[in-house]
Design a protein around this motif. Structure first.
Motif, PDB file in Angstrom:
ATOM      1  N   SER B 194       0.836  -1.205   0.000  1.00 59.19           N
ATOM      2  CA  SER B 194       0.000   0.000   0.000  1.00 59.19           C
ATOM      3  C   SER B 194       0.872   1.257   0.000  1.00 59.19           C
ATOM      4  N   ASN B 199       0.534  -2.186   4.470  1.00 56.55           N
ATOM      5  CA  ASN B 199      -0.237  -3.349   4.018  1.00 56.55           C
ATOM      6  C   ASN B 199       0.435  -3.956   2.790  1.00 56.55           C
ATOM      7  N   THR B 238      -2.499 -11.814   2.593  1.00 63.01           N
ATOM      8  CA  THR B 238      -2.042 -10.492   3.017  1.00 63.01           C
ATOM      9  C   THR B 238      -0.989 -10.634   4.112  1.00 63.01           C
ATOM     10  N   ASP B 240      -0.959  -9.351   6.910  1.00 65.82           N
ATOM     11  CA  ASP B 240      -1.508  -9.489   8.257  1.00 65.82           C
ATOM     12  C   ASP B 240      -2.328 -10.770   8.417  1.00 65.82           C
ATOM     13  N   TYR B 258      -3.469  -1.887  -4.991  1.00 63.16           N
ATOM     14  CA  TYR B 258      -3.721  -0.812  -4.034  1.00 63.16           C
ATOM     15  C   TYR B 258      -3.913   0.462  -4.853  1.00 63.16           C
ATOM     16  N   ASN B 276     -10.741  -5.116   0.748  1.00 59.14           N
ATOM     17  CA  ASN B 276     -10.276  -5.878   1.919  1.00 59.14           C
ATOM     18  C   ASN B 276     -11.052  -7.181   2.095  1.00 59.14           C
TER      19      ASN B 276
END
Lengths: 223, 351
Positions: B194, B199, B238, B240, B258, B276
């Protein structure tokens, strides 16, 4: 200071244009579908590729420098007076495409349209017609189709012109592609001697003969 | 109608107005408009020589102008809110237009999808060999790995953070220099991060590990065919730890991105656009380069050659450039247009 000019197919344009020339060669070499999609006999296909090759060199230089999106929006909104900008690898101007489409509608028979698989175009000068034209120009496949139409229209319009050789015909076609094909054979013969091609955005230090660059590439294709 | 009923109706109407406003209850119906420049009669913008765009959130309007349709001299220049000239040569006009600018006119504004630039040379992650024929990633004094193979490593343009993909026999990895790392089966392909560098997401083909792929030849033909079929499916993982998919083989690197104006992950499957991982809206005709999501994830705008359409359904004539950014907790859209073929106008809409 006036730019240096000159016509000499003996120049090594690989050296003069360096990396840009190599990128243009790679572009065509990596996309053999383009040569196939032209759907012409081998020599005609090589002429067609050579006609657009100098523009591919120029595109390689210009692609990050022109704010093209805004120009397309202006053309769709306000029409022909904003049609003088070049799109894509073959650097086709909307004004050039308008002429190609009008000539294709006018000069080709229903059988010829069926044979090439390209129907008549919307002849109107509406924002809808201009939007569809820009959307076509955004696609390389359509740029190849427009090149096919250019070759067909040149055969029709200048079928009675005598050429001393294949290279003479290529020079004539390349000049017509670069400078516009509607002014007649005499004007094109004169333009064939002029050198306006360059890779600068503005104010070039040196200019080259467009047809010379096309012939140089054509000879290498023949090797 | 009694006084009490009228009061109730008024309160109900107020609530309905608030409710119908939904997430964009405070959107302006009409944008504000500021005219930047008005062309004089007969004046013509020299198209490729001009810039009509935004730099950061400021309008960046540099016009090279001629006095006639034929675009002959004299030339004039509009820059930094002032007009100068006449110039006898286009070269002199262009020098006046662009001298001292970091960027001349160009396509840096062309796509709304985030396409990060290169980091400084001193902040590039290195892929290095390690003991036991393994590989590591070195970045800013830290070492990540060892792995059997490091596929790719790239730093954010400010050189602050690096992301990498790597593989071992039993799993593949997507890691970040801040210490986050996720593992999965399959072969990692392109990854993206991002604009704030926090991200990241990687596209992965299939679920088989390197070891499982080495053993494929031992499978009976029907199971081999099924395994190869599964391997064509795509997934997104991703940084995370979230996973999305499977997606069909038509899902490719350009299917996820992004945006410059947001740190959310977007992807498109069929006509559906996801934010997302959650389906956001359907769009039959869609170009991620012309899609401007708001930073807060509530609103978006899309532009075509004919108009700009907002997520609340409002539409305005097509802009030459668009920018979305956050100010005071609200998403601001600014766009610039040539109106009536003579006025360059900057519009601003708060949503």
């Amino acid at each position: 200071m006036a730019p240096q000019t000159g016509s000499d197919a003996g120049e090594d344009y690989r050296v003069i244009f360096g990396e840009r020339y190599a990128e243009a060669e790679d572009y065509l070499a990596e996309r053999p579908w383009i040569a196939e999609a032209i759907r012409l006999p081998p020599e005609e296909m090589r002429i067609a590729l050579s006609v657009v090759f100098p523009e591919i060199i120029r595109f390689s230089f210009l692609q990050d420098k022109i704010q093209l999106r805004a120009l397309k929006v202006l053309y769709v909104q306000y029409g022909r007076k904003y049609a003088n900008f070049s799109v894509g690898h073959f650097q086709m101007k909307p004004s050039f495409i308008e002429q190609i489409e009008a000539d294709w509608n006018r000069l080709s028979s229903a059988e010829e349209k069926a044979a090439l698989g390209i129907a008549s175009f919307d002849p109107g000068d509406t924002s809808e017609a201009r939007k569809n034209r820009v959307l076509r120009l955004d696609e390389t496949r359509w740029q190849v189709d427009y090149l096919r139409l250019f070759m067909a229209i040149m055969r029709k319009r200048y079928g009675n012109v005598t050429f001393s050789s294949v290279e003479d015909r290529l020079r004539f076609y390349a000049t017509a592609y670069n400078a516009g094909y509607s002014g007649g054979a005499e004007r094109l013969r004169r333009r064939m001697e002029e050198s306006h091609f360059h890779l600068e955005l503005f104010s070039p230090k040196r200019t080259y003969n467009y047809a010379d660059v096309a012939v140089f590439y054509f000879r290498r294709l023949d090797e | 109608m009694t006084k009490t009923m009228r009061r109730f109706n008024f309160a109900l109407s107020f609530l309905i107005v608030l409710a119908c406003g939904g997430p964009w209850g405070f959107a302006q119906d009409n944008p504000t408009a500021t005219t930047v420049y008005t062309l004089e009669p007969g004046e013509k913008i020299l198209n490729p020589e001009s810039t009509i765009a935004f730099s950061a959130d400021e309008a960046d309007v540099v016009l090279a102008l001629a006095k006639s349709e034929e675009q002959n001299p004299p030339y004039f220049v509009f820059r930094d809110g002032k007009k100068t000239g006449p110039y006898a040569k286009i070269g002199d006009a262009l020098r006046a237009a662009y001298e001292g600018r970091e960027n001349t006119q160009g396509r840096q504004y062309e796509c709304a999808a985030y396409d990060p630039g290169e980091p400084p040379d001193s902040a590039r992650p290195e892929m290095d060999s390690a003991a036991g024929s393994k590989q590591v990633v070195r970045f800013k004094g830290k070492t990540f790995g060892p792995y059997i193979m490091v596929f790719s490593a790239r730093a954010t343009p400010d050189g602050a953070t690096a992301f990498y993909t790597a593989g071992d026999n039993d799993k593949a990895w997507f890691g970040c220099s801040d210490g986050r790392v996720v593992s999965f089966g399959g072969i990692p392909g392109e990854f993206k991060f991002s604009p704030d560098g926090k991200n990241g997401a990687v596209m992965v083909e299939g679920k088989l590990t390197l070891a499982e792929m080495n053993n494929l030849t031992k499978l009976p033909p029907d199971k081999l065919a099924a395994a190869m079929n599964d391997q064509e499916k795509k997934f997104l993982h991703t940084i995370d730890g979230r996973s999305f998919g499977p997606f069909g083989s038509s899902f490719e690197a350009s299917s996820f991105w992004y945006a410059k104006s947001s740190n959310d992950l977007f992807y498109r499957v069929g006509d559906d656009v996801f934010r997302n991982g959650a389906r956001w809206f359907k769009a039959g005709s869609f170009d991620r380069c012309r899609f401007y999501p708001g930073p807060d994830g509530r609103t978006y705008a899309m532009s075509t050659y004919e108009n700009i359409v907002f997520s609340d359904g409002k539409s305005f004539p097509s802009p030459l450039d668009v920018i979305a950014f956050e100010r005071g907790g609200k998403t601001i859209y600014r766009w610039i247009a040539l109106e009536d073929d003579k006025k360059i106008v900057v519009y601003e809409r708060t949503m």
